[in-house]
Design a protein around this motif. Sequence first.
Motif, PDB file in Angstrom:
ATOM      1  N   LEU A  62       0.868  -1.172   0.000  1.00 44.48           N
ATOM      2  CA  LEU A  62       0.000   0.000   0.000  1.00 44.48           C
ATOM      3  C   LEU A  62       0.906   1.224   0.000  1.00 44.48           C
ATOM      4  O   LEU A  62       1.728   1.399   0.901  1.00 44.48           O
ATOM      5  CB  LEU A  62      -0.905  -0.009   1.233  1.00 44.48           C
ATOM      6  CG  LEU A  62      -2.103   0.946   1.203  1.00 44.48           C
ATOM      7  CD1 LEU A  62      -3.103   0.530   0.137  1.00 44.48           C
ATOM      8  CD2 LEU A  62      -2.775   1.003   2.573  1.00 44.48           C
ATOM      9  N   PHE A  63       0.766   2.061  -1.012  1.00 49.31           N
ATOM     10  CA  PHE A  63       1.609   3.255  -1.136  1.00 49.31           C
ATOM     11  C   PHE A  63       0.802   4.354  -1.807  1.00 49.31           C
ATOM     12  O   PHE A  63      -0.272   4.104  -2.370  1.00 49.31           O
ATOM     13  CB  PHE A  63       2.898   2.943  -1.899  1.00 49.31           C
ATOM     14  CG  PHE A  63       2.700   2.264  -3.224  1.00 49.31           C
ATOM     15  CD1 PHE A  63       2.680   2.991  -4.409  1.00 49.31           C
ATOM     16  CD2 PHE A  63       2.544   0.878  -3.299  1.00 49.31           C
ATOM     17  CE1 PHE A  63       2.497   2.361  -5.635  1.00 49.31           C
ATOM     18  CE2 PHE A  63       2.364   0.241  -4.530  1.00 49.31           C
ATOM     19  CZ  PHE A  63       2.341   0.989  -5.701  1.00 49.31           C
ATOM     20  N   ILE A  64       1.293   5.578  -1.761  1.00 45.86           N
ATOM     21  CA  ILE A  64       0.501   6.742  -2.140  1.00 45.86           C
ATOM     22  C   ILE A  64      -0.066   6.650  -3.552  1.00 45.86           C
ATOM     23  O   ILE A  64      -1.262   6.855  -3.776  1.00 45.86           O
ATOM     24  CB  ILE A  64       1.332   8.034  -1.991  1.00 45.86           C
ATOM     25  CG1 ILE A  64       1.713   8.260  -0.534  1.00 45.86           C
ATOM     26  CG2 ILE A  64       0.549   9.239  -2.515  1.00 45.86           C
ATOM     27  CD1 ILE A  64       2.710   9.397  -0.327  1.00 45.86           C
ATOM     28  N   ALA A  65       0.795   6.337  -4.531  1.00 46.18           N
ATOM     29  CA  ALA A  65       0.338   6.308  -5.925  1.00 46.18           C
ATOM     30  C   ALA A  65      -0.759   5.267  -6.122  1.00 46.18           C
ATOM     31  O   ALA A  65      -1.736   5.500  -6.835  1.00 46.18           O
ATOM     32  CB  ALA A  65       1.515   6.027  -6.859  1.00 46.18           C
ATOM     33  N   GLY A  66      -0.603   4.108  -5.482  1.00 46.29           N
ATOM     34  CA  GLY A  66      -1.623   3.072  -5.581  1.00 46.29           C
ATOM     35  C   GLY A  66      -2.924   3.505  -4.940  1.00 46.29           C
ATOM     36  O   GLY A  66      -4.015   3.244  -5.461  1.00 46.29           O
ATOM     37  N   GLY A  97       6.010   1.735   0.079  1.00 45.59           N
ATOM     38  CA  GLY A  97       5.176   0.675   0.620  1.00 45.59           C
ATOM     39  C   GLY A  97       5.835   0.089   1.850  1.00 45.59           C
ATOM     40  O   GLY A  97       6.956   0.436   2.226  1.00 45.59           O
ATOM     41  N   GLY A  98       5.120  -0.822   2.499  1.00 41.11           N
ATOM     42  CA  GLY A  98       5.642  -1.400   3.729  1.00 41.11           C
ATOM     43  C   GLY A  98       5.182  -0.613   4.943  1.00 41.11           C
ATOM     44  O   GLY A  98       4.705   0.524   4.830  1.00 41.11           O
ATOM     45  N   LEU A  99       5.325  -1.216   6.104  1.00 36.32           N
ATOM     46  CA  LEU A  99       4.935  -0.582   7.364  1.00 36.32           C
ATOM     47  C   LEU A  99       6.051  -0.713   8.379  1.00 36.32           C
ATOM     48  O   LEU A  99       6.813  -1.688   8.375  1.00 36.32           O
ATOM     49  CB  LEU A  99       3.671  -1.231   7.934  1.00 36.32           C
ATOM     50  CG  LEU A  99       2.349  -1.029   7.188  1.00 36.32           C
ATOM     51  CD1 LEU A  99       1.244  -1.801   7.892  1.00 36.32           C
ATOM     52  CD2 LEU A  99       1.987   0.444   7.083  1.00 36.32           C
ATOM     53  N   ALA A 100       6.137   0.293   9.254  1.00 37.88           N
ATOM     54  CA  ALA A 100       7.100   0.263  10.351  1.00 37.88           C
ATOM     55  C   ALA A 100       6.369   0.488  11.662  1.00 37.88           C
ATOM     56  O   ALA A 100       5.251   1.017  11.695  1.00 37.88           O
ATOM     57  CB  ALA A 100       8.167   1.338  10.146  1.00 37.88           C
ATOM     58  N   LEU A 101       7.007   0.065  12.746  1.00 35.03           N
ATOM     59  CA  LEU A 101       6.484   0.267  14.094  1.00 35.03           C
ATOM     60  C   LEU A 101       7.594   0.868  14.942  1.00 35.03           C
ATOM     61  O   LEU A 101       8.601   0.208  15.206  1.00 35.03           O
ATOM     62  CB  LEU A 101       6.002  -1.049  14.701  1.00 35.03           C
ATOM     63  CG  LEU A 101       5.571  -1.025  16.173  1.00 35.03           C
ATOM     64  CD1 LEU A 101       4.388  -0.091  16.374  1.00 35.03           C
ATOM     65  CD2 LEU A 101       5.217  -2.426  16.666  1.00 35.03           C
ATOM     66  N   ALA A 102       7.421   2.129  15.316  1.00 39.47           N
ATOM     67  CA  ALA A 102       8.409   2.841  16.128  1.00 39.47           C
ATOM     68  C   ALA A 102       9.804   2.769  15.503  1.00 39.47           C
ATOM     69  O   ALA A 102      10.803   2.547  16.192  1.00 39.47           O
ATOM     70  CB  ALA A 102       8.425   2.286  17.545  1.00 39.47           C
ATOM     71  N   THR A 465      -4.008  -3.764 -11.148  1.00 44.49           N
ATOM     72  CA  THR A 465      -3.238  -2.565 -11.454  1.00 44.49           C
ATOM     73  C   THR A 465      -4.185  -1.370 -11.364  1.00 44.49           C
ATOM     74  O   THR A 465      -5.402  -1.533 -11.208  1.00 44.49           O
ATOM     75  CB  THR A 465      -2.674  -2.636 -12.876  1.00 44.49           C
ATOM     76  OG1 THR A 465      -3.783  -2.743 -13.801  1.00 44.49           O
ATOM     77  CG2 THR A 465      -1.765  -3.836 -13.067  1.00 44.49           C
ATOM     78  N   ALA A 466      -3.657  -0.167 -11.520  1.00 45.44           N
ATOM     79  CA  ALA A 466      -4.525   1.010 -11.582  1.00 45.44           C
ATOM     80  C   ALA A 466      -5.506   0.873 -12.739  1.00 45.44           C
ATOM     81  O   ALA A 466      -6.689   1.214 -12.619  1.00 45.44           O
ATOM     82  CB  ALA A 466      -3.681   2.280 -11.735  1.00 45.44           C
ATOM     83  N   ARG A 467      -5.031   0.337 -13.855  1.00 47.30           N
ATOM     84  CA  ARG A 467      -5.914   0.144 -15.013  1.00 47.30           C
ATOM     85  C   ARG A 467      -6.970  -0.916 -14.704  1.00 47.30           C
ATOM     86  O   ARG A 467      -8.122  -0.814 -15.128  1.00 47.30           O
ATOM     87  CB  ARG A 467      -5.094  -0.247 -16.237  1.00 47.30           C
ATOM     88  CG  ARG A 467      -5.901  -0.281 -17.546  1.00 47.30           C
ATOM     89  CD  ARG A 467      -4.975  -0.385 -18.751  1.00 47.30           C
ATOM     90  NE  ARG A 467      -4.160   0.816 -18.885  1.00 47.30           N
ATOM     91  CZ  ARG A 467      -3.179   0.960 -19.772  1.00 47.30           C
ATOM     92  NH1 ARG A 467      -2.874  -0.035 -20.595  1.00 47.30           N
ATOM     93  NH2 ARG A 467      -2.489   2.085 -19.829  1.00 47.30           N
TER      94      ARG A 467
END
Length: 509
Positions: A62-66, A97-102, A465-467
Motif C-alpha cells: 500500500l503506497f501513495i500512488a496506488g 510501501g511497507g509498514l514500520a512500528l516505532a 493494477t490502476a488500469r
Amino acid sequence: MKIKYIWLFTCLIGFSACNDKEDFDMTEEEVELPAATPGSADFSNFVAIGNTLTAGFTDGALFIAGQNNSLPNILSQQFELVGGGSFTQPLASDNFGGLALAGNRLPGFDPRLVFGGAGPVPLESLIGPVTVTTDIALNNPTGPFNNLGVPGAKSFHLLAPGYGNLGNLSLGLANPYFVRMTGSTPDASVLQLAVTQAPSFFSLWIGSNDVLGYALSGGDGTDPITPVDGPPGVGFNESYGAVIATLAASGAGGVVANIPDVASIPHFTTVPYNPVPLDAGTAAAVNQAYAPYNGGIQAALAALAGTGLFTQEEADSRLINFEASAANAVVIEDESLTDLGAINPAFEGLPKIRQATAEDLIVLPAANFIGTLADPNNPLSVNGVAIPLSDKWVLIPSEQAEISDAIIAFNATISSTANAAGLAFVDANALYLQLSNGGITSGNFTLTSNLVTGGAFSLDGIHPTARGYALIANDFMKAIDAKYGSNFEASGNLLDLGNYPTNYSPALQ
C-alpha cells in the motif's frame, strides 16, 4: 517529397468530392450526450468499506500512488460530476510501501514489487535499501476517512472492536493498517467508523480474504476458510448481514460486489505444474532415487488387491517418473491420498506424494522456490524434485473444491442480501472470469489475467493494477446506473482505461 504532395492531392480530391453542405454535415455530425445526472443516488458523502481491493493495494503493498488510483478514489472523482463531495484516504507516507512500528520495519510488511526485466522483484533489489516511513506508532494520519478499506480484513473483522488498537497488535487481534485509521477511538470497529460519518452512499466489497488466506497458504490449514454459518461473530452470513443492515438502516444508497474465484487470478495460474527441465542423465539419477518408493507403491497395490482400499488408478498417479524434457512435473505432497501405513504397517514408510498434474495450482511464490536446494551442501536435495513441495505451495483439486464451495455460498449471501436491501450489485466474479478467459476489451485496450503482460493484475498476482481498478470502477458505475437511474455510461463518463498505468517505476518515491 513526392509522397507528401501525392497525399495532399488525395486530400484535396476528397474534400472536393464532398463539398455539398448536407454531405459534410452528415459525415461530421456528432451525437450530443446528455448531461451527467445522479438519478436517485446521493453521492455527497461517499464512504467505501472493504479490504485490499478497496484500499488500493497493488504490487504487494500500500503506497501513495496506488491509493490515489484505488477503486473508491477514482469512483469518487466521477461522483463529483453529479454532486459528490470530497473523499479522504489514510494515505501512506511514501511510495515505497511497507509498514514500520516505532522505527522498525514490521516483518511481512515489505516495500512494493517492481518489474525486474523478466518478472516481479522486490523494489530494494533494484534501488537498494529504503527506509519505510509509514510508521503506525509515529505518524498516523488524521481521520475521519472516506476510504475504510483495510488490507487483510475478513468479513467479521468489520465488526470487531479493538481491531485498530495498537495494544492488540502483539496479541494478533489488531490489524496494523487499521491502527492507522482509528486515531482517538482505537477500539472503534470499521463499521462504527463508517456509520459515524453518516454516509449518503457507500460501497462494500468484502469477503475475498475469507477464502483467499486459505488459498494463499496452499490450503495447509494455517488460515482456514471463514465458516458460512459459524459461531457468533465469525460466520460469514451473520457478519455480512449485520454490516448491510447497519449501513442500510440510515437510508443510504450503496453498491456491493461479490467474491472472485481465486482460480481466475495469476497468483494461482502463472507457475506451471511442470516447470522442471532435466537432461537424460539427471532424469535417470532421479528415477533411480525414487525406485524404492515406486516399488513400495506397486507392492502395496499387490497386497491390497481386491480390497477396494487402494485402486490401480491411485497407484498409477503416485508413481514418480522423470524424463529428458524441459517440462517435468514437480513432486508434491497430497494429504488426500490414501494413508497406506494406516491400512498395513508394512507400508508405513510410503509418503503421500505424487507428481503434479494440470489440475493442481502452484502458488506464485513457488516460482522462486522450485529448483532450490533443501540442503545447500547436497546437490541432490532439489525442492520440487527430490524434495516434494509441501502443502503450502500447492492447491490440490480437493482444496480448490473447498474454496469454490465457499465462494458459491458467500456469493449467494451477497447477492440475496444486496437485493433485499435494494442495493446495486457488481458481479466481480464474472468480470474476473472474463479476464481469465480471453480478456475484456475497453476502448483501445484488452485486459487479461496474465501476469505482467495482461494489464489487469499487478505484480503480486492478486490485486489489480490502476488500469484494472479503473476497469472494475466502470462495472461499479454501470451497476449504479442500473439500480439508481444515474447515467455515467450514457453521459460518456465511464473511465478511459488509457489514463491509468499498469505499472509504477522503481524510481517512484
